[in-house]
Design a protein around this motif. Sequence first.
Motif, PDB file in Angstrom:
ATOM      1  N   VAL A 221      23.083 -14.121 -43.695  1.00 45.69           N
ATOM      2  CA  VAL A 221      23.186 -13.449 -44.993  1.00 45.69           C
ATOM      3  C   VAL A 221      21.814 -13.546 -45.636  1.00 45.69           C
ATOM      4  CG1 VAL A 221      24.384 -13.285 -47.211  1.00 45.69           C
ATOM      5  CG2 VAL A 221      25.589 -14.188 -45.205  1.00 45.69           C
ATOM      6  N   GLY A 222      21.250 -12.402 -46.064  1.00 46.02           N
ATOM      7  CA  GLY A 222      19.889 -12.450 -46.568  1.00 46.02           C
ATOM      8  C   GLY A 222      19.612 -11.478 -47.691  1.00 46.02           C
ATOM      9  N   ILE A 223      18.539 -11.776 -48.403  1.00 43.55           N
ATOM     10  CA  ILE A 223      17.996 -10.899 -49.447  1.00 43.55           C
ATOM     11  C   ILE A 223      16.567 -10.561 -49.034  1.00 43.55           C
ATOM     12  CG2 ILE A 223      17.434 -10.668 -51.904  1.00 43.55           C
ATOM     13  CD1 ILE A 223      19.338 -13.087 -52.379  1.00 43.55           C
ATOM     14  N   PHE A 224      16.242  -9.285 -49.036  1.00 42.77           N
ATOM     15  CA  PHE A 224      14.912  -8.836 -48.641  1.00 42.77           C
ATOM     16  C   PHE A 224      14.450  -7.785 -49.636  1.00 42.77           C
ATOM     17  CE2 PHE A 224      17.307 -10.102 -44.916  1.00 42.77           C
ATOM     18  CZ  PHE A 224      16.444 -10.985 -44.291  1.00 42.77           C
ATOM     19  N   HIS A 225      13.264  -7.981 -50.206  1.00 39.35           N
ATOM     20  CA  HIS A 225      12.776  -7.034 -51.211  1.00 39.35           C
ATOM     21  C   HIS A 225      12.213  -5.771 -50.573  1.00 39.35           C
ATOM     22  CE1 HIS A 225       8.842  -8.410 -49.954  1.00 39.35           C
ATOM     23  NE2 HIS A 225       8.245  -7.611 -50.818  1.00 39.35           N
ATOM     24  N   ASP A 226      11.940  -5.808 -49.274  1.00 40.23           N
ATOM     25  CA  ASP A 226      11.263  -4.711 -48.585  1.00 40.23           C
ATOM     26  C   ASP A 226      12.280  -3.876 -47.797  1.00 40.23           C
ATOM     27  OD1 ASP A 226       8.738  -3.457 -47.422  1.00 40.23           O
ATOM     28  OD2 ASP A 226       9.722  -4.205 -45.609  1.00 40.23           O
ATOM     29  N   GLU A 227      12.340  -2.587 -48.076  1.00 43.45           N
ATOM     30  CA  GLU A 227      13.340  -1.726 -47.442  1.00 43.45           C
ATOM     31  C   GLU A 227      13.145  -1.640 -45.940  1.00 43.45           C
ATOM     32  OE1 GLU A 227      16.473   0.446 -46.499  1.00 43.45           O
ATOM     33  OE2 GLU A 227      16.134  -0.479 -48.463  1.00 43.45           O
ATOM     34  N   ASP A 228      11.900  -1.627 -45.464  1.00 46.36           N
ATOM     35  CA  ASP A 228      11.670  -1.572 -44.022  1.00 46.36           C
ATOM     36  C   ASP A 228      12.249  -2.801 -43.324  1.00 46.36           C
ATOM     37  OD1 ASP A 228      10.396   0.866 -44.225  1.00 46.36           O
ATOM     38  OD2 ASP A 228       8.375   0.008 -44.238  1.00 46.36           O
ATOM     39  N   THR A 229      12.087  -3.971 -43.939  1.00 42.12           N
ATOM     40  CA  THR A 229      12.643  -5.194 -43.361  1.00 42.12           C
ATOM     41  C   THR A 229      14.159  -5.140 -43.371  1.00 42.12           C
ATOM     42  OG1 THR A 229      10.724  -6.449 -44.147  1.00 42.12           O
ATOM     43  CG2 THR A 229      12.664  -7.713 -43.501  1.00 42.12           C
ATOM     44  N   ARG A 230      14.732  -4.685 -44.482  1.00 40.59           N
ATOM     45  CA  ARG A 230      16.192  -4.542 -44.548  1.00 40.59           C
ATOM     46  C   ARG A 230      16.696  -3.669 -43.401  1.00 40.59           C
ATOM     47  NH1 ARG A 230      15.963  -2.453 -50.228  1.00 40.59           N
ATOM     48  NH2 ARG A 230      15.662  -4.259 -51.567  1.00 40.59           N
ATOM     49  N   ALA A 231      16.056  -2.528 -43.230  1.00 40.14           N
ATOM     50  CA  ALA A 231      16.497  -1.578 -42.212  1.00 40.14           C
ATOM     51  C   ALA A 231      16.409  -2.179 -40.807  1.00 40.14           C
ATOM     52  CB  ALA A 231      15.663  -0.300 -42.297  1.00 40.14           C
TER      53      ALA A 231
END
Length: 251
Positions: A221-231
């Motif tokens: 379970v994570g939080i990532f501010h960067d959309e590329d990393t999320r994707a």
Amino acid sequence: MPTSIETSFIDNDALMLRAVGIGKTFTLHGQGGVQIDALAGVSLDVQRGECVVLVGPSGAGKSTFLRCLYGNYLASTGTIAIRDDAQQARHLSITGAEPRDVLHLRRGVVGYVSQFLRVIPRVSTLDLVAEPLLSRGVDADEAHARAAALLARLNVPERLWPLAPATFSGGEQQRVNIARGLIAGHPVLLLDEPTASLDAENRDIVADLIVEARERGAAIVGIFHDEDTRAKVATRRLELTPPLRRTTALH
């Protein structure tokens, strides 16, 4: 008679984490006992090999939810259970657990990477990263070799390994933090913006490490501010919305 949560972990070997109806209310004792709702009614199941990314605006309670999952915050409502096959019930309900049981779960099951490294004075970077392995009984030479390999992959210069990371740059400290959080291969990983202070190259390296953890079967379970990393890392997303803010003064 087994509870519904207990039977869930017994009947479904893939289930690693279950949160049901989680809410968190903070009481500001220094401001007249005002109560603020930070999280309300959040539920989530996570299975092996999943990476659930928390999304939502600032104030939606993403970091609060992660801290509840880790047991840093005690949820005000709801239940959180994490698989622990050492328990007869195959899980530990951390919302009602003894502190020693939560610490045991963290040592063997749940890894957590926050945005900031909590520096231990005078402990070298290599020892800091190796410590989670040493605490699990891994031979010191092997633990240090694995720590060195992970630090090298994360582009932490070898000249820094004998030094305590207190004076490192923010990005260097964050990479040390990531190495410490990932080295033990915990079955459950909680990641609170681990790439926030990293450049694009190092974000990609961390994303690759997270994907590798997911592919070996970790539940993340994570939080990532960067959309590329999320994707790149997510198998699915959970949208959180700010709760209706109740600010109540206690009398």
